[in-house]
Design a protein around this motif. Structure first.
Motif, short mmCIF file in Angstrom:
data_model
loop_
_atom_site.label_atom_id
_atom_site.label_comp_id
_atom_site.label_asym_id
_atom_site.label_seq_id
_atom_site.Cartn_x
_atom_site.Cartn_y
_atom_site.Cartn_z
N ARG A 1 0.81 -1.22 0.00
CA ARG A 1 0.00 0.00 0.00
C ARG A 1 0.84 1.27 0.00
O ARG A 1 0.37 2.33 -0.45
N LEU A 2 2.06 1.21 0.52
CA LEU A 2 2.91 2.40 0.56
C LEU A 2 3.97 2.41 -0.53
O LEU A 2 4.88 3.22 -0.51
N LYS A 3 3.84 1.52 -1.50
CA LYS A 3 4.85 1.43 -2.55
C LYS A 3 4.82 2.63 -3.50
O LYS A 3 5.88 3.14 -3.89
N PRO A 4 3.65 3.13 -3.92
CA PRO A 4 3.65 4.27 -4.84
C PRO A 4 3.93 5.59 -4.15
O PRO A 4 3.82 5.72 -2.92
N TRP A 5 4.33 6.57 -4.96
CA TRP A 5 4.43 7.98 -4.55
C TRP A 5 5.40 8.23 -3.39
O TRP A 5 5.24 9.20 -2.64
N PHE A 6 6.38 7.34 -3.20
CA PHE A 6 7.37 7.52 -2.13
C PHE A 6 6.72 7.45 -0.74
O PHE A 6 7.26 7.91 0.25
N LEU A 7 5.52 6.86 -0.68
CA LEU A 7 4.80 6.79 0.59
C LEU A 7 5.51 5.93 1.62
O LEU A 7 5.31 6.11 2.83
N SER A 8 6.36 4.99 1.16
CA SER A 8 7.09 4.17 2.13
C SER A 8 7.98 5.02 3.01
O SER A 8 8.23 4.68 4.17
N ASN A 9 8.43 6.17 2.49
CA ASN A 9 9.20 7.12 3.29
C ASN A 9 8.28 8.16 3.92
O ASN A 9 8.32 8.38 5.14
N LEU A 10 7.44 8.78 3.10
CA LEU A 10 6.63 9.91 3.58
C LEU A 10 5.70 9.51 4.72
O LEU A 10 5.52 10.26 5.68
N LEU A 11 5.10 8.32 4.62
CA LEU A 11 4.21 7.82 5.66
C LEU A 11 4.80 6.64 6.41
O LEU A 11 4.64 6.53 7.63
N GLY A 12 5.46 5.75 5.69
CA GLY A 12 6.00 4.55 6.33
C GLY A 12 7.00 4.85 7.43
O GLY A 12 6.95 4.24 8.51
N ASN A 13 7.90 5.78 7.18
CA ASN A 13 8.90 6.10 8.21
C ASN A 13 8.28 6.60 9.51
O ASN A 13 8.58 6.07 10.58
N PRO A 14 7.41 7.62 9.46
CA PRO A 14 6.83 8.08 10.74
C PRO A 14 5.92 7.06 11.41
O PRO A 14 5.89 6.98 12.64
N PHE A 15 5.19 6.27 10.64
CA PHE A 15 4.34 5.25 11.26
C PHE A 15 5.20 4.16 11.90
O PHE A 15 4.91 3.70 13.01
N ASP A 16 6.26 3.74 11.22
CA ASP A 16 7.10 2.68 11.75
C ASP A 16 7.79 3.11 13.04
O ASP A 16 7.96 2.30 13.95
N THR A 17 8.17 4.37 13.12
CA THR A 17 8.78 4.88 14.35
C THR A 17 7.80 4.80 15.51
O THR A 17 8.15 4.40 16.62
N ALA A 18 6.55 5.17 15.26
CA ALA A 18 5.54 5.10 16.31
C ALA A 18 5.30 3.67 16.75
O ALA A 18 5.16 3.38 17.95
N VAL A 19 5.27 2.74 15.80
CA VAL A 19 5.07 1.33 16.14
C VAL A 19 6.24 0.82 16.98
O VAL A 19 6.04 0.11 17.99
N ALA A 20 7.46 1.17 16.60
CA ALA A 20 8.63 0.73 17.35
C ALA A 20 8.59 1.26 18.78
O ALA A 20 8.87 0.52 19.74
N ALA A 21 8.26 2.54 18.95
CA ALA A 21 8.19 3.12 20.29
C ALA A 21 7.11 2.44 21.12
O ALA A 21 7.31 2.18 22.32
N ALA A 22 5.97 2.14 20.50
CA ALA A 22 4.90 1.46 21.23
C ALA A 22 5.34 0.07 21.67
O ALA A 22 5.04 -0.36 22.80
N HIS A 23 6.05 -0.65 20.82
CA HIS A 23 6.55 -1.97 21.21
C HIS A 23 7.51 -1.87 22.39
O HIS A 23 7.44 -2.68 23.32
N LEU A 24 8.39 -0.89 22.36
CA LEU A 24 9.33 -0.74 23.47
C LEU A 24 8.61 -0.39 24.77
O LEU A 24 8.97 -0.88 25.84
#
Length: 341
Positions: free
Chosen positions: A191-214
């Motif tokens: 879902r985040l493959k087009p339009w550079f969304l893997s960075n624009l959205l994926g990076n900030p979402f992944d950071t939040a997920v990592a912090a929640a796991h910790l």
């Protein structure tokens, strides 16, 4: 230019990427055994390791003299150097350890060459805990090494995975902070493959997920001396913390959080890379200026060319400004604190 000189005396960039020539050479010659390749492009090398990609890498990523010239132009006195994609988790344990050691030795060389300006966030093969702890013990007191660099996920493994506990324990014992960075992010292959969304959205979402796991897994409570820095202003975490806290008070899955989720917001540190004056002002209000560190994402196009100037539009005291520009980062990294001019 006078303003840049005033900045330069006090600034430390916590988020600056580095690809040593020898590291790229090692990827080119050894990485193929684990599916990594280096393509040589007229604009710079391109690194591919499975779905992870970096490049073309401009000489600014590699050449320390060009980096120092850029820092002078930006008004940055010091950088904490870190790797980024593809890191080393794609490699088998032995190769990952060798690549980490090579990169860490290059960090030491960079710091010895520019002892007041370049410092290092060490790479560890944390997907192989025994190798990671051994490499940490080797470099924990090496000149210029002042922190650890780690992905927001380790391959397909979240940071709450119990196999990582010995690594976190060793990092806490070493007294070194951890700087997280997105790597293999949520949705990057679909879902985040087009339009550079893997960075624009994926990076900030992944950071939040990592912090929640910790936080939610108990890692942050189990290791109270563990300091963790979140990139890109903490990603989505600061802006969703109210929702997480509400959920922690009503959902049975989070009943083990005696004080809810909100206290964990101030267990982390955050860089300034928000690309919004309003978002940065909100972050500083939410976590306090003593939890925010200047970052640039050097030298990617998603970063800041003038990282110190992002505070210009904000109403900050002289003390808070000095802390964000470099004072807090120097204390966190156990470096001498430079008094503001």
């Amino acid at each position: 230019m006078a303003a840049l000189s005033a900045y330069r005396a006090t600034t430390l960039d916590i988020h600056a990427h580095y690809y040593p020539e020898r590291f790229i050479h090692a990827l080119d010659h050894e990485g193929c055994a684990c599916g990594c390749s280096v393509r040589h492009h007229e604009k710079g090398p391109i690194i591919d390791a499975g779905p992870l990609h970096a490049g073309p890498l401009a000489r600014r990523f590699i050449d320390l003299d060009l980096r120092i010239a850029d820092m002078d132009a930006q008004g940055v006195q010091a950088q904490a150097l870190s790797l980024t994609q593809p890191m080393v988790y794609w490699a088998e344990a032995g190769l990952a350890r060798r690549l980490s050691a090579l990169f860490n030795d290059e960090l030491v060389c960079a710091s010895e060459r520019y002892p007041d300006r370049l410092f290092g966030l060490a790479m560890l093969p944390v997907h192989a805990a025994a190798e990671a702890v051994a490499e940490l013990q080797r470099i924990r007191r090496a000149p210029g090494i002042c922190g650890i660099y780690m992905g927001t996920a380790i391959g397909d493994m979240d940071l709450s995975d119990e196999s990582l506990l010995p690594v976190f324990e060793a990092i806490e014992d070493a007294g070194l902070p951890v700087f997280l960075h997105p790597l293999k992010v949520l949705g990057m292959g679909d879902r985040l493959k087009p339009w550079f969304l893997s960075n624009l959205l994926g990076n900030p979402f992944d950071t939040a997920v990592a912090a929640a796991h910790l936080a939610f897994s108990g890692v942050m409570d189990r290791f109270p001396g563990l300091d963790v820095v979140l990139p890109h202003g903490g990603g989505a975490l600061p802006f969703l913390m109210g929702r997480l806290d509400h959920g922690s008070r009503i959902r049975p899955e989070l009943k083990h959080l005696e004080n809810g989720a909100m206290p964990y917001l101030k267990r982390f540190y955050y860089d300034t890379i928000t690309h919004s004056d309003e978002a940065l002002a909100f972050l500083i209000r939410a976590v306090g200026p003593d939890r925010v560190l200047m970052g640039s994402d050097y030298c990617f196009d998603m970063g800041y060319e003038r990282p110190a100037s992002v505070l210009d539009a904000l109403e900050l005291s002289h003390e808070d400004r000095a802390a964000i520009l470099g004072g807090t980062a120097r204390r966190l990294l156990s470096l001498p604190v430079t008094e503001p001019a």
